[in-house]
Design a protein around this motif. Structure first.
Motif, short mmCIF file in Angstrom:
data_model
loop_
_atom_site.label_atom_id
_atom_site.label_comp_id
_atom_site.label_asym_id
_atom_site.label_seq_id
_atom_site.Cartn_x
_atom_site.Cartn_y
_atom_site.Cartn_z
N SER A 123 -0.69 -4.35 2.66
CA SER A 123 -2.02 -4.34 2.49
C SER A 123 -2.58 -3.39 3.59
O SER A 123 -3.38 -3.82 4.75
N THR A 170 -3.85 -3.18 -1.24
CA THR A 170 -2.24 -3.52 -1.87
C THR A 170 -1.72 -2.67 -3.09
O THR A 170 -0.19 -2.10 -3.77
N THR A 221 -8.49 -5.82 0.23
CA THR A 221 -7.27 -6.40 -0.11
C THR A 221 -6.70 -6.05 -1.92
O THR A 221 -5.00 -5.07 -1.62
#
Length: 1006
Positions: free
Chosen positions: A768, A693, A689
């Motif tokens: 994300s 991101t 994640t």
């Protein structure tokens, strides 16, 4: 003298089988070849299980080649459809067909196989002598299962997949693709239905359809109606049909004789005293029986066959606790990718290759009806739940198939009884009558107080049941009571056929095909179900869900067919038992509940694909789940594991959406699905994640120099994180990510994707999540990806512009070549060539050309010649919609309406051009070349009418007015007349020739 490559003699069939299979055919097979060759009739087969009924594939291929080589007019169909009424985990017919295909491809000139291959190539006018296809659902070009209507092919299918297509109502297909499917199923086709006890309605319906096609006034199409053959001893499409069976020669045959005399000893075991839950009762009894059989089995492989998936899973759970055996589960309702993964597993591979007699632990195979047909496995002992006579015979056919064992024990377990308060799942009263018949020949044992040693002692004295003893056991017995009742089959009236041919727009109300495929007492049809991990739990955002499905459309490898009723039960969390089985069309067992008060249950949300409107719509109520459609569920709902459909919640289901066959398909870089593929590790999820991101933040900054390095670094991070992952599909994910990592150039520009640049799609609302679309396919290779269909104005998977004249010429010649390969009369070949030459002439509309130039009017006006294809990325739906908006072209306006107007005006000039002699057909082919005009084109007018000048095949320039677009009231009468002239499936074939030529040329860039 050595025969030339064109010579084939009927007597060489045995040599053909020897070369392909390594053994000689059975006597009945040789006799069948001669009977079909001499009479032109395909008799039904009355041959016991285990004597090679799938050889009809080789018989058909040989006869098709032999007839062509002999120079006689072709009467053997071009396509063989091998249909079963069960969900299969192993498709023996498909495996056999693929083996034949490989043998033909690798054959040497001068051999019998080489001469067969040569003849089949000449028949189809292609480089491939044979294609093998598994028929699956789909609504786009990736779902096409044959590229040429003249290609000799073997297609394996279920009753629903074939039958719905034959009736112009293909499940999980778009209305515009249905005429193509119907044509290939209903003309120049041989339908072979294996073990057709439950598929009798399909046999009768297909025979009725053939009768209507035979009324076509054009003799060529009247003679090519689908031919039907039953591969069953108890089912036939009609009284008086010829049958072909075994003879004394087969009894005396050294191989067939052993199989007919197999020492199958059947013992009965009553477990109804423990039947609070029939699935649990069967599982407990099966565990006892397996323990007994381990004491005397001659080979270390035992089969356990349950009537429902629930009973099979309960049995798996109990047997898996034992340490002295290996256990595997086979069910037919699983996603194709899961099925392929299971088939590649060590236990199943060993089972299919043949279990070694020296195996350390016995292998126990727990299964459903999926092993009754379609799989060539041989158990040394068999445990089966009580069922109908025909089902038990099929299951016994998997016991000692070669007849080599001194003792092949089988135990039939009665886990439930039919009464006013209880029902036997799937088979009902037929199973109860079968039990009574068996009990009249062998005294049943009871599970009460019985141990494994006592049961083992009783097995050698069981009832001898094999193909030679069975007729005597059934003497003076009403076998109809022992089988499921014959379904009530509705009559196919002419008015019903006429309504089915109307695919766009479809009639309201529309006649569902299910009663004609399974009978009037049928269960609801299946739905195709898939799971996606990027559809989150909580309050659903249906707009976001639909957008994500449009980005990465479903593919056939990730879907599983589930009865609509059971999916409703699953989503409403109903307490009723899931009695899903692997037989199609079985009515669900009644579960009486006198206290039940009907009320609308709460239901988990899902998404459904609306084929008619080409959009994803919310599923909020049980009635929103409509049979024959595609439903997508969030992965967190559970319901499927590595073995298949579970019918219950549980662990999240692995999302397989990123693994279609096409290497240029989009790939989602999304934490939820990547971590699921890696086994759901939370630390891994958190790390991915953060990495995604950070990458999204940099890409949003818009520095083109940073795009490729950021993508490469992100992929390196994900690949490294997956290195030690233990998920079932971690290796598949690693391969896909590695292929993306090999791409060195990336861009975020909407129109930046080329043959060297991949495209990165960044959604402003997704911090994300990324979408990576690989570079386009190199020049000369087609890009056949999911989501590319022929329903849009610029239907093409091609990614470079194509001039209109070049495309029209190519389509005309391709359609004419298809027509010649199909042995059509010269006038119809001329019609096909002319239709191809002018099918897209309506694209000369100035605003349409503007749309093909991305909405750039100046570019459109500066073109040296009109375009047929824009070259826009087929995966970029936003760019296509933007181009149409800038060009002020209503997506509902049909360029083929303009083309049909131009052809009509051109024919009025009486052109000196070989266009055929059926004006109605030529106009219809042009109007229907995107699947509309059956019988009406969309009634959409041009809001800004203009004159459009079109170039016709003789280079004459014809000017028409776009104001004349709209409802063509002559269309229905023309459509009706053409259906009578060529037959419903004949007209669909004439359309399919042009449309398949158009699709092929569009993909090739010609």
């Amino acid at each position: 003298m050595t025969p030339g490559p064109e010579v084939l003699r009927l007597e060489e069939f045995a040599d053909f089988v020897q070369e392909v299979c390594g053994h000689r055919p059975f006597p009945w097979q040789v006799a069948y070849v001669r009977q079909v060759a001499e009479t032109g009739i395909w008799p039904d087969l009355d041959v016991p299980t285990g004597l090679g009924k799938t050889s009809i594939i080789k018989i058909w291929a040989f006869l098709l080649a032999w007839q062509h080589a002999s120079g006689a007019p072709r009467t053997v169909p071009l396509r063989l459809f091998f249909v079963v009424d069960r969900r299969l985990v192993v498709d023996q017919a498909y495996t056999s067909a693929c083996a034949l295909q490989r043998a033909l491809d690798a054959s040497r000139p001068g051999t019998v196989t080489g001469r067969v291959a040569h003849a089949l190539r000449e028949v189809g006018g292609t480089t491939s002598p044979l294609e093998c296809v598994r028929m699956r659902g789909g609504s786009d070009w990736a779902s096409r299962w044959l590229s040429s209507p003249a290609q000799p092919a073997v297609i394996t299918s279920t009753v629903d997949q074939y039958g719905s297509r034959l009736l112009f109502r293909g499940y999980a297909t778009s209305p515009r693709m249905r005429p193509i499917d119907a044509a290939l199923c209903g003309i120049d086709a041989l339908l072979a239905v294996d073990e057709a006890h439950i598929a009798l309605p399909l046999l009768v319906t297909a025979t009725d359809c053939a009768a209507y096609q035979a009324t076509a006034t054009h003799p060529v199409f009247a003679e090519r109606a689908v031919k039907v053959v039953s591969l069953s001893a108890t089912a036939s499409a009609g009284v008086g049909r010829p049958r072909h069976g075994i003879t004394g020669a087969d009894h005396a045959h050294p191989v067939a004789g052993k199989r007919l005399n197999a020492a199958r000893r059947v013992t009965l075991l009553d477990a109804t005293s423990e039947a609070k839950d029939t699935a649990v009762a069967f599982a407990q009894a099966a565990e006892l029986v397996v323990g007994a059989m381990l004491l005397l089995v001659e080979r270390p492989v035992i089969g356990v066959v349950a009537n429902t998936i629930r009973a099979a899973r309960a049995t798996l759970e109990l047997l898996s606790r034992r340490e002295d055996i290996d256990v595997v589960l086979l069910t037919g309702r699983s996603r194709p990718l899961d099925r392929e993964h299971l088939l590649a597993s060590p236990l199943v591979t060993e089972l299919l290759d043949g279990v070694s007699p020296d195996r350390a632990k016995p292998l126990v195979v727990v299964a459903t009806q999926t092993v009754e047909v379609g799989v060539d496995i041989s158990f040394a002992a068999l445990v089966t739940e009580n069922a109908s006579l025909s089902a038990l015979i099929q299951r016994l056919g998997r016991l000692d198939r070669t007849g080599e064992l001194l003792l092949a024990p089988a135990i039939v377990i009665r886990a439930s009884a039919e009464s006013d308060h209880t029902a036997i799942p799937v088979y009902g009263a037929a199973a109860e009558h079968t039990w009574d018949w068996l009990a009249g020949n062998a005294l049943p044992l009871s599970t009460e107080g019985l141990d494994a040693d006592q049961l083992a002692e009783a097995l050698p004295g069981g009832l001898l049941v094999n193909p030679l003893t069975l007729p005597g056991l059934l003497a003076d017995v009403d076998a109809d009571l022992l089988n499921l009742p014959a379904p009530r089959i509705p009559v196919v009236h002419r008015t019903v056929v006429d309504s089915w041919t109307r695919t766009t727009p479809g009639p309201v109300p529309d006649q569902a095909p299910a009663p004609f495929l399974h009978g009037l007492d049928t269960a609801p049809e299946d739905v195709l179900v898939l799971w996606r991990a990027d559809l989150g739990l909580g309050q659903p955002d249906f707009g976001q869900w639909a957008a994500r499905m449009r980005q990465v459309p479903p593919h056939s490898g990730e879907t599983v067919a589930i009865p609509a009723e059971q999916l409703r039960r699953f989503l409403t969390r109903s307490p009723a038992a899931d009695d899903t089985c692997d037989v199609e069309g079985i009515p669900p067992a009644a579960h009486p509940d006198p206290k039940a008060k009907q009320k609308q249950p709460a239901m988990s949300s899902a998404l459904r694909y609306d084929e008619a409107h080409n959009e994803w719509t919310p599923v909020l109520q049980p009635h929103d789940i409509r049979p024959g459609t595609t439903v997508v569920l969030p992965s967190d709902y559970g319901g499927h594991d590595t073995y298949g459909w579970t019918g219950t919640g549980g662990l999240p289901v692995t999302d397989l959406g990123d693994f279609p066959p096409a290497s240029t398909a989009p790939t989602r870089i999304d934490t939820s699905l990547i971590s699921l593929l890696a086994g759901g590790d939370q630390l891994l999820t958190d790390a991915l994640t953060q990495a995604i991101t950070r990458a999204v933040e940099v890409l949003r900054a818009g520095d083109p120099e940073e795009t490729a390095p950021v993508v490469e670094q992100l992929l390196d991070t994900i690949i490294h994180a997956h290195r030690d992952a233990g998920g079932t599909y971690a290796e598949l994910a690693h391969d896909r990510l590695s292929a993306l990592r090999a791409v060195t150039k990336w861009t975020v520009e909407p129109a930046g994707r080329t043959e060297t640049y991949g495209r990165v799609v960044v959604d402003p609302g997704e911090p994300s999540r990324l979408l990576l679309i690989p570079p386009r396919a190199p020049a000369g290779r087609t890009e056949q990806g999911a989501g590319v269909g022929d329903d849009s104005a610029d239907a093409s998977s091609l990614t470079r512009p194509v001039p209109l004249a070049q495309h029209s010429q190519a389509v005309g010649e391709r359609a004419a070549a298809y027509g010649a390969a199909l042995d059509l009369p010269n006038d119809l070949i001329d019609t096909q060539r002319t239709a191809g030459r002018c099918h897209d002439c309506g694209k000369e509309h100035s605003r349409f050309q503007c749309m093909l130039c991305g909405g750039d009017r100046l570019l459109a006006e500066s073109l040296a010649e009109p375009r047929a294809k824009s070259g826009m990325d087929p995966a970029d739906h936003h760019a296509r919609r933007r181009a149409a908006r800038l060009a002020q072209w209503d997506p509902e306006m049909r360029h083929e309406a303009l083309s049909a107007l131009a052809v009509t005006a051109w024919l009025n000039t009486q052109p000196d051009h070989p266009w055929g002699d059926d004006e109605q057909l030529l106009v219809h082919l042009v109007a229907a070349h995107h699947g509309h005009a059956r019988p009406l084109l969309p009634p959409v007018t041009d809001p800004a009418p203009q004159e459009v000048t079109c170039t016709m095949p003789d280079q004459q320039r014809i000017t028409i007015k776009s104001a004349d677009m709209g409802t063509d009231w002559s269309g229905p009468d023309r459509f009706h007349a053409l259906n009578r002239r060529y037959g419903p499936w004949g007209l669909a074939l004439l359309e399919a020739i042009l449309r398949l030529a158009d699709m092929a040329c569009s993909e090739e860039g010609t």
